[in-house]
Write a protein that holds these residues in place. Structure first.
Motif, short mmCIF file in Angstrom:
data_model
loop_
_atom_site.label_atom_id
_atom_site.label_comp_id
_atom_site.label_asym_id
_atom_site.label_seq_id
_atom_site.Cartn_x
_atom_site.Cartn_y
_atom_site.Cartn_z
N ASP A 82 33.61 -54.49 -0.72
CA ASP A 82 34.89 -54.57 -1.41
C ASP A 82 34.61 -54.59 -2.91
O ASP A 82 33.84 -55.43 -3.40
CB ASP A 82 35.62 -55.85 -1.00
CG ASP A 82 36.93 -55.99 -1.74
OD1 ASP A 82 36.90 -56.50 -2.89
OD2 ASP A 82 37.97 -55.59 -1.20
N PRO A 83 35.18 -53.68 -3.69
CA PRO A 83 34.83 -53.56 -5.10
C PRO A 83 35.03 -54.84 -5.92
O PRO A 83 34.21 -55.16 -6.77
CB PRO A 83 35.74 -52.44 -5.62
CG PRO A 83 36.09 -51.65 -4.41
CD PRO A 83 36.13 -52.63 -3.28
N LEU A 84 36.12 -55.57 -5.67
CA LEU A 84 36.36 -56.78 -6.45
C LEU A 84 35.31 -57.85 -6.15
O LEU A 84 34.73 -58.45 -7.05
CB LEU A 84 37.76 -57.34 -6.18
CG LEU A 84 38.10 -58.49 -7.13
CD1 LEU A 84 39.35 -58.19 -7.91
CD2 LEU A 84 38.21 -59.77 -6.37
N ILE A 85 35.04 -58.08 -4.87
CA ILE A 85 34.06 -59.09 -4.49
C ILE A 85 32.66 -58.65 -4.92
O ILE A 85 31.86 -59.46 -5.39
CB ILE A 85 34.13 -59.38 -2.98
CG1 ILE A 85 35.50 -59.99 -2.65
CG2 ILE A 85 33.01 -60.32 -2.55
CD1 ILE A 85 35.78 -60.12 -1.17
N TYR A 86 32.35 -57.37 -4.79
CA TYR A 86 31.05 -56.86 -5.21
C TYR A 86 30.78 -57.15 -6.69
O TYR A 86 29.67 -57.49 -7.08
CB TYR A 86 30.94 -55.35 -4.95
CG TYR A 86 29.71 -54.77 -5.57
CD1 TYR A 86 28.47 -54.92 -4.95
CD2 TYR A 86 29.75 -54.12 -6.80
CE1 TYR A 86 27.31 -54.42 -5.52
CE2 TYR A 86 28.61 -53.61 -7.38
CZ TYR A 86 27.38 -53.77 -6.74
OH TYR A 86 26.24 -53.29 -7.33
N ARG A 87 31.82 -57.05 -7.52
CA ARG A 87 31.64 -57.29 -8.96
C ARG A 87 31.18 -58.72 -9.24
O ARG A 87 30.46 -58.98 -10.18
CB ARG A 87 32.92 -56.99 -9.74
CG ARG A 87 33.26 -55.53 -9.77
CD ARG A 87 32.20 -54.73 -10.54
NE ARG A 87 32.50 -53.32 -10.50
CZ ARG A 87 31.70 -52.39 -9.98
NH1 ARG A 87 30.54 -52.72 -9.50
NH2 ARG A 87 32.06 -51.13 -9.98
N PHE A 88 31.62 -59.68 -8.41
CA PHE A 88 31.13 -61.05 -8.58
C PHE A 88 29.64 -61.13 -8.26
O PHE A 88 28.89 -61.83 -8.94
CB PHE A 88 31.94 -62.03 -7.72
CG PHE A 88 33.26 -62.35 -8.34
CD1 PHE A 88 33.37 -63.33 -9.31
CD2 PHE A 88 34.40 -61.65 -7.99
CE1 PHE A 88 34.58 -63.62 -9.91
CE2 PHE A 88 35.62 -61.92 -8.59
CZ PHE A 88 35.71 -62.91 -9.54
N TYR A 89 29.20 -60.43 -7.23
CA TYR A 89 27.77 -60.37 -6.94
C TYR A 89 27.03 -59.75 -8.11
O TYR A 89 25.96 -60.20 -8.52
CB TYR A 89 27.51 -59.55 -5.67
CG TYR A 89 27.66 -60.35 -4.40
CD1 TYR A 89 26.55 -60.78 -3.71
CD2 TYR A 89 28.92 -60.68 -3.91
CE1 TYR A 89 26.67 -61.52 -2.55
CE2 TYR A 89 29.06 -61.41 -2.75
CZ TYR A 89 27.93 -61.83 -2.08
OH TYR A 89 28.07 -62.56 -0.94
N GLU A 90 27.60 -58.68 -8.67
CA GLU A 90 26.99 -58.02 -9.82
C GLU A 90 26.91 -58.97 -11.01
O GLU A 90 25.87 -59.06 -11.67
CB GLU A 90 27.82 -56.79 -10.18
CG GLU A 90 27.27 -56.00 -11.35
CD GLU A 90 28.14 -54.80 -11.69
OE1 GLU A 90 27.56 -53.77 -12.09
OE2 GLU A 90 29.38 -54.89 -11.56
N MET A 91 27.99 -59.71 -11.28
CA MET A 91 27.98 -60.66 -12.40
C MET A 91 26.90 -61.71 -12.23
O MET A 91 26.17 -62.03 -13.17
CB MET A 91 29.35 -61.34 -12.54
CG MET A 91 30.41 -60.47 -13.18
SD MET A 91 31.95 -61.39 -13.39
CE MET A 91 32.79 -60.99 -11.88
#
Length: 146
Positions: A82-91
């Motif tokens: 999921d793009p939104l949740i993935y961005r938290f992993y990226e952060m």
């Protein structure tokens, strides 16, 4: 009723009644973040709050019981797509070490509690496009020596 069925039932009622998380939270006297988390199965609700939520969403007592049950807080070990949740992993992947260094420099050796914790999510107007502001507020817990 298990937490997954509870979540599905709550989301269906929320949609049927066309209520926002903020509106539901206001009607039960709790924060939108905590209310959403409990409805998604990641926190348990006190009896009075669970009953009130079921009244608001016109749901049966079995949903209240499921809301009161202690959650098993787990997540898949795979990185979500999921793009939104993935961005938290990226952060966290990019800034996790930095966050850790800055917390240790300011507070010493320890962690930020995810139990004695609050979070707020808000919209910040910006001429280049609105921004998401997330405030994480957790108690510092120093590691003990013994």
């Amino acid at each position: 009723m298990d937490k997954a069925s509870m979540q599905t039932t709550i989301l269906a009622a929320k949609g049927r009644l066309d209520l926002s998380w903020a509106a539901i939270a206001e009607r039960i006297g709790m924060s939108p973040v905590w209310t959403t988390s409990a409805c998604m199965g990641m926190n348990s609700m006190p009896t009075e709050v669970a009953d009130k939520l079921c009244d608001v969403l016109e749901l049966p007592a079995e949903v209240s019981k499921a809301l009161q049950a202690f959650p098993h807080k787990h997540w898949d070990k795979a990185i979500p797509t999921d793009p939104l949740i993935y961005r938290f992993y990226e952060m966290i992947n990019v800034y996790g070490g930095t966050i850790k260094e800055l917390i240790h420099e300011e507070f010493g050796d320890g962690i930020m509690s995810a139990i004695d914790f609050s979070m707020d999510i808000s919209r910040v107007a910006d001429p280049k496009g609105d921004r998401v502001q997330i405030i994480l507020n957790g108690k510092f817990l120093p590691y003990r020596s013994w």
